[in-house]
Design a protein around this motif. Sequence first.
Motif, short mmCIF file in Angstrom:
data_model
loop_
_atom_site.label_atom_id
_atom_site.label_comp_id
_atom_site.label_asym_id
_atom_site.label_seq_id
_atom_site.Cartn_x
_atom_site.Cartn_y
_atom_site.Cartn_z
N THR A 134 0.87 -1.18 0.00
CA THR A 134 0.00 0.00 0.00
C THR A 134 0.90 1.23 0.00
OG1 THR A 134 -1.73 -1.18 1.22
CG2 THR A 134 -1.82 1.23 1.24
N PRO A 135 1.17 1.82 -1.17
CA PRO A 135 2.19 2.87 -1.26
C PRO A 135 1.86 4.14 -0.49
CG PRO A 135 0.98 2.64 -3.33
CD PRO A 135 0.58 1.48 -2.48
N ASP A 136 0.57 4.43 -0.29
CA ASP A 136 0.21 5.67 0.40
C ASP A 136 -0.11 5.43 1.88
OD1 ASP A 136 -2.09 4.24 -0.03
OD2 ASP A 136 -3.31 5.97 -0.65
N LEU A 137 0.38 4.30 2.42
CA LEU A 137 0.06 3.93 3.80
C LEU A 137 0.33 5.06 4.77
CD1 LEU A 137 -0.63 1.75 5.95
CD2 LEU A 137 1.78 1.10 5.92
N PHE A 138 1.54 5.65 4.69
CA PHE A 138 1.91 6.65 5.69
C PHE A 138 1.48 8.07 5.30
CE2 PHE A 138 4.77 3.10 6.65
CZ PHE A 138 4.46 2.93 7.99
#
Length: 217
Positions: free
Chosen positions: A188-192
Amino acid sequence: VPLKRLYPYQLKASQLEIAPFGHSVCSDEVNNRKEQLIPLMTNRWGEGFTLGGLGGLPFAGKSGFGAYLHHVPDSGKLLVIFSPHVGIDEIGRVGSLQRDGQAKTSSACGAAIGAYKELQKTKKTASDPLLVFEADNPREFDPQLKQIVNLLAPRLKGIENSSDSIAFVTYQMYGVVRELITACITETPDLFDFASEVAVVGGIMINRRKGGDFFQP
């Protein structure tokens, strides 16, 4: 660990508000009794996002995890709990559980044992009589069980040398669920962009008819 020791009394209301929790636990009703870990935490948090299906696999997938992620408060955190489960009956048989209102024992986890039995029928594992679990329940529409069969099959090498085949299957189910949860998080690339921290708690839920259930981290 007895479940009563895991009840998070020590958390403050402000901590609960910024750290909603998601759970990937088998949908078997024995995991949803009021004294169980997930209902206790849902009661404490006020809500919980369901990621899991049969066997505790996160069948909500990456789309479900993404939806859960987008529910995090601003500058909030994520708490993810995952756990396959297994029953142990009064005489110590692993995978067997006497349920409320039933005289006979049944299997737990039924999905994991059902997948193992399916692999037995197709001769993809060494012969195992599984005398406790004789009843078949054939189904035509069973996508979750088929996925469990596919993921479990390559993990059963060496099961013939284990001291207990169902304990072996249960541990492999833990590995399956852990890998799928890890993939949801790491891919999930936009997790942070939505969560400042992520905490993951994994283990195996042990169901018993008497004496209380346990969570083995």
